[in-house]
Design an enzyme around this catalytic site. Structure first.
Site, PDB file in Angstrom:
ATOM      1  N   ASN A   9      25.014  36.475  54.724  1.00 48.23           N
ATOM      2  CA  ASN A   9      24.168  37.500  53.926  1.00 48.23           C
ATOM      3  C   ASN A   9      23.231  38.002  54.578  1.00 48.23           C
ATOM      4  OD1 ASN A   9      23.025  39.125  52.131  1.00 48.23           O
ATOM      5  ND2 ASN A   9      22.551  37.583  50.606  1.00 48.23           N
ATOM      6  N   TRP A  10      23.261  39.155  55.250  1.00 46.11           N
ATOM      7  CA  TRP A  10      22.398  39.864  56.029  1.00 46.11           C
ATOM      8  C   TRP A  10      21.234  40.571  55.250  1.00 46.11           C
ATOM      9  CZ3 TRP A  10      25.660  42.444  60.784  1.00 46.11           C
ATOM     10  CH2 TRP A  10      26.306  41.328  61.507  1.00 46.11           C
ATOM     11  N   LYS A  11      21.526  40.645  53.809  1.00 45.10           N
ATOM     12  CA  LYS A  11      20.654  41.391  53.089  1.00 45.10           C
ATOM     13  C   LYS A  11      19.999  42.888  53.651  1.00 45.10           C
ATOM     14  CE  LYS A  11      19.213  36.778  51.406  1.00 45.10           C
ATOM     15  NZ  LYS A  11      18.061  36.042  50.802  1.00 45.10           N
ATOM     16  N   HIS A  95      24.207  38.397  43.148  1.00 39.34           N
ATOM     17  CA  HIS A  95      23.146  37.742  43.625  1.00 39.34           C
ATOM     18  C   HIS A  95      21.582  37.564  43.092  1.00 39.34           C
ATOM     19  CE1 HIS A  95      20.042  36.635  46.969  1.00 39.34           C
ATOM     20  NE2 HIS A  95      21.187  36.246  47.621  1.00 39.34           N
ATOM     21  N   GLU A  97      18.785  38.156  43.927  1.00 38.72           N
ATOM     22  CA  GLU A  97      18.070  39.266  44.289  1.00 38.72           C
ATOM     23  C   GLU A  97      18.179  40.522  43.168  1.00 38.72           C
ATOM     24  OE1 GLU A  97      18.252  39.075  48.393  1.00 38.72           O
ATOM     25  OE2 GLU A  97      16.990  37.159  48.317  1.00 38.72           O
ATOM     26  N   GLU A 167      23.349  29.087  44.107  1.00 37.35           N
ATOM     27  CA  GLU A 167      21.831  29.542  44.945  1.00 37.35           C
ATOM     28  C   GLU A 167      20.962  29.330  44.165  1.00 37.35           C
ATOM     29  OE1 GLU A 167      23.008  32.223  48.510  1.00 37.35           O
ATOM     30  OE2 GLU A 167      22.702  33.519  46.905  1.00 37.35           O
ATOM     31  N   GLY A 173      15.269  31.710  50.871  1.00 39.48           N
ATOM     32  CA  GLY A 173      14.082  32.196  51.761  1.00 39.48           C
ATOM     33  C   GLY A 173      12.931  31.598  51.804  1.00 39.48           C
ATOM     34  N   SER A 212      18.378  28.399  52.126  1.00 36.60           N
ATOM     35  CA  SER A 212      17.638  27.864  53.180  1.00 36.60           C
ATOM     36  C   SER A 212      18.629  27.029  54.067  1.00 36.60           C
ATOM     37  CB  SER A 212      16.412  27.294  52.880  1.00 36.60           C
ATOM     38  OG  SER A 212      15.539  27.942  52.224  1.00 36.60           O
ATOM     39  N   GLY A 233      21.566  33.298  54.267  1.00 36.45           N
ATOM     40  CA  GLY A 233      20.747  34.431  54.432  1.00 36.45           C
ATOM     41  C   GLY A 233      19.981  34.360  55.845  1.00 36.45           C
ATOM     42  N   GLY A 234      18.893  34.075  55.991  1.00 36.73           N
ATOM     43  CA  GLY A 234      17.908  34.320  57.295  1.00 36.73           C
ATOM     44  C   GLY A 234      18.756  33.665  58.248  1.00 36.73           C
TER      45      GLY A 234
END
Ligand code: PGA
Length: 251
Positions: A9-11, A95, A97, A167, A173, A212, A233-234
């Protein structure tokens, strides 16, 4: 046996230049043959990524879709049918967010899930509790409620063609990861909730862990019986790290 899926997930990250670099890095990864791999760039970069990864094994997904499946008068939104047309085969739905910062209610999540499926996109339904909810001992209850939103509206059959991602919000993150045992407990509860309706569908649905995940903790997480890969993600913004996580999901 469920085939693992590792999804990046590149957000809201990337420029044309950095995306080109990431595509190049991904093309050089040695990926395991027994793992599905997908990346979720911003809508703006979907075309570039689809073209850049053409001929390879990495699927492309979107991070969100409109509640309506077909094009129409919804300024700023992108329909699931348009995502399919652009080369996407999956879409993230719900998600945290989007739930917590962008107002996606349980009802909106159900409509997006249905819109995605109506077009033949594979929805990746994200579920997870906040830190306050975990500390209050409400984790399983919160996740069960998020899942029942979709289950009650669309029925267990909807999960024959869907992926779930657990998640924990406090792990996203933050560098904090749920322990493999903590994650397994929730994954087993999610599968159990589906199994109460249909054991075969419950046994086939892939439940990813997200929060993470890195190459160093992926092996232990992916080794748990109900963890079928990860939503990253990151760490997915680094091709070598993401490739290592994909390899950790292989056998
Ligand atoms: P993270 O994000 O890997 O950076 O924690 C996961 C996600 O939000 O999907």
């Amino acid at each position: 046996m469920r085939r693992p899926l590792v999804a990046g997930n590149w957000k809201m990250h990337g420029t044309r230049a950095s995306v080109a670099e990431l595509i190049e890095g991904l093309r050089h990864q040695v990926l395991p043959g027994d793992v599905d791999v997908a990346v979720f760039p911003t809508c703006l970069h979907v075309g570039q990524v689809v073209a850049g990864l053409e001929g390879g094994v990495i699927a492309v997904g979107a991070q969100n879709c409109a509640v309506e499946s077909m094009p129409g008068a919804l300024t700023g939104e992108v329909a699931a049918s348009q995502l399919l047309d652009a080369g996407c085969s999956l879409v993230l739905v719900g998600h945290s967010e989007r739930r917590l910062l962008l107002g996606d209610s349980d009802e909106v999540v159900v409509r997006k899930f249905a819109a995605a499926q109506a077009c033949g996109l594979l929805p990746v339904l994200c579920l997870g509790e906040t830190l306050a909810q975990r500390e209050a001992g409400q984790t399983l209850e919160v996740v069960a409620r998020q899942l029942s939103g979709v289950l009650e509206e669309l029925g267990v059959g909807a999960f024959a063609n869907a992926v779930i991602a657990y998640e924990p919000v406090w792990a996203i993150g933050t560098g904090l990861t749920a322990s493999a045992q903590q994650a397994q407990e929730v994954h087993a509860a999610i599968r159990g909730q589906l199994a109460a309706e249909n054991a075969e569908i419950a046994g086939g649905v892939r439940i990813l862990y997200g929060g993470s995940v890195k190459a160093v903790n992926a092996v232990e997480l992916f080794g748990m019986p109900d963890i079928d890969g990860g939503l990253i993600g990151g760490a997915s913004l680094n091709a070598d790290e993401f490739g290592a996580i994909c390899r950790a999901a292989g056998n």
